[in-house]
Scaffold this active site. Structure first.
Site, PDB file in Angstrom:
ATOM      1  N   ASP A  95      -0.887   1.462   1.596  1.00  0.00           N
ATOM      2  CA  ASP A  95      -0.449   0.984   0.284  1.00  0.00           C
ATOM      3  C   ASP A  95      -1.672   0.531  -0.518  1.00  0.00           C
ATOM      4  O   ASP A  95      -2.580  -0.101   0.015  1.00  0.00           O
ATOM      5  CB  ASP A  95       0.553  -0.169   0.454  1.00  0.00           C
ATOM      6  N   HIS A 107      10.620   5.840   0.466  1.00  0.00           N
ATOM      7  CA  HIS A 107       9.491   5.445   1.319  1.00  0.00           C
ATOM      8  C   HIS A 107       9.892   4.293   2.224  1.00  0.00           C
ATOM      9  O   HIS A 107      10.694   3.444   1.853  1.00  0.00           O
ATOM     10  CB  HIS A 107       8.264   5.055   0.489  1.00  0.00           C
ATOM     11  N   GLN A 115      12.940  -1.609  -5.581  1.00  0.00           N
ATOM     12  CA  GLN A 115      12.204  -0.337  -5.519  1.00  0.00           C
ATOM     13  C   GLN A 115      11.503  -0.085  -6.849  1.00  0.00           C
ATOM     14  O   GLN A 115      12.128  -0.155  -7.909  1.00  0.00           O
ATOM     15  CB  GLN A 115      13.179   0.808  -5.220  1.00  0.00           C
TER      16      GLN A 115
HETATM   17  P1  5GP Z   1       8.440  -0.189  -3.760  1.00  0.00           P
HETATM   18  O1  5GP Z   1       8.188  -1.368  -4.661  1.00  0.00           O
HETATM   19  O2  5GP Z   1       8.996   0.980  -4.556  1.00  0.00           O
HETATM   20  O3  5GP Z   1       9.253  -0.513  -2.549  1.00  0.00           O
HETATM   21  O4  5GP Z   1       7.020   0.245  -3.180  1.00  0.00           O
HETATM   22  C1  5GP Z   1       6.111   1.027  -3.875  1.00  0.00           C
HETATM   23  C2  5GP Z   1       4.769   0.764  -3.272  1.00  0.00           C
HETATM   24  O5  5GP Z   1       3.889   1.794  -3.681  1.00  0.00           O
HETATM   25  C3  5GP Z   1       4.129  -0.562  -3.689  1.00  0.00           C
HETATM   26  O6  5GP Z   1       3.879  -1.360  -2.531  1.00  0.00           O
HETATM   27  C4  5GP Z   1       2.839  -0.139  -4.379  1.00  0.00           C
HETATM   28  O7  5GP Z   1       1.753  -0.997  -4.106  1.00  0.00           O
HETATM   29  C5  5GP Z   1       2.617   1.261  -3.827  1.00  0.00           C
HETATM   30  N1  5GP Z   1       1.898   2.163  -4.713  1.00  0.00           N
HETATM   31  C6  5GP Z   1       2.158   2.395  -6.034  1.00  0.00           C
HETATM   32  N2  5GP Z   1       1.317   3.317  -6.521  1.00  0.00           N
HETATM   33  C7  5GP Z   1       0.524   3.696  -5.479  1.00  0.00           C
HETATM   34  C8  5GP Z   1      -0.535   4.656  -5.375  1.00  0.00           C
HETATM   35  O8  5GP Z   1      -0.924   5.342  -6.315  1.00  0.00           O
HETATM   36  N3  5GP Z   1      -1.133   4.771  -4.152  1.00  0.00           N
HETATM   37  C9  5GP Z   1      -0.740   4.028  -3.068  1.00  0.00           C
HETATM   38  N4  5GP Z   1      -1.381   4.215  -1.919  1.00  0.00           N
HETATM   39  N5  5GP Z   1       0.268   3.131  -3.141  1.00  0.00           N
HETATM   40  C10 5GP Z   1       0.889   2.964  -4.340  1.00  0.00           C
END
Ligand code: 5GP
Ligand code: ZN
Length: 114
Positions: free
Chosen positions: A29, A100, A94
């Protein structure tokens, strides 16, 4: 398709990939919430678990969880423990609409989550 995780899966955006599975990819992440924070995604675009067809639900979710557990062991988290999280939809928190699994480890987790 303007999806950041599809672009990572296609190699168009760099990511720190830690493992590859059958149709799945694990990478670190960008904004880690624990000493170890890895995301495990299907290579094909699926907005969330609820968008999987009945036929693909068990194999896709199974493979994501299988790879997450394998990576946890590979990164030395198995003995101390870790957390697997799937934020789903607005109330689930999300922010990236490509399914994911979060693998979080290396510190004590709290419950309930925020
Ligand atoms: P969510 O909030 O949807 O459960 O998790 C999305 C995750 O994706 C977040 O923890 C955020 O830091 C990660 N993330 C967003 N954009 C990128 C990216 O471009 N590269 C990586 N490696 N992680 C990302
Ligand atoms: Zn996508």
């Amino acid at each position: 398709m303007d999806c950041i995780f599809c672009r990572i899966a296609a190699g168009e955006i760099p990511a720190d990939v830690v493992a590859r599975g059958e149709g799945a990819l694990a990478f670190r992440d960008l904004n880690p919430q624990a000493p170890t924070h890895v995301l495990v995604i299907p290579r094909h675009h699926v907005p969330s678990a609820g968008h999987l067809t009945d036929a693909e639900r068990a194999p896709v979710l199974g493979e994501l969880m299988r790879l997450a557990v394998e990576v946890a062991a590979q990164l030395g988290l198995a003995d101390q423990g870790y957390r697997l999280v799937v934020n789903t939809g607005a109330n689930g928190g999300q922010t990236v609409d490509h399914l994911h699994v979060h693998l979080l480890g290396g510190r004590q987790m709290r419950w309930p989550p925020g």
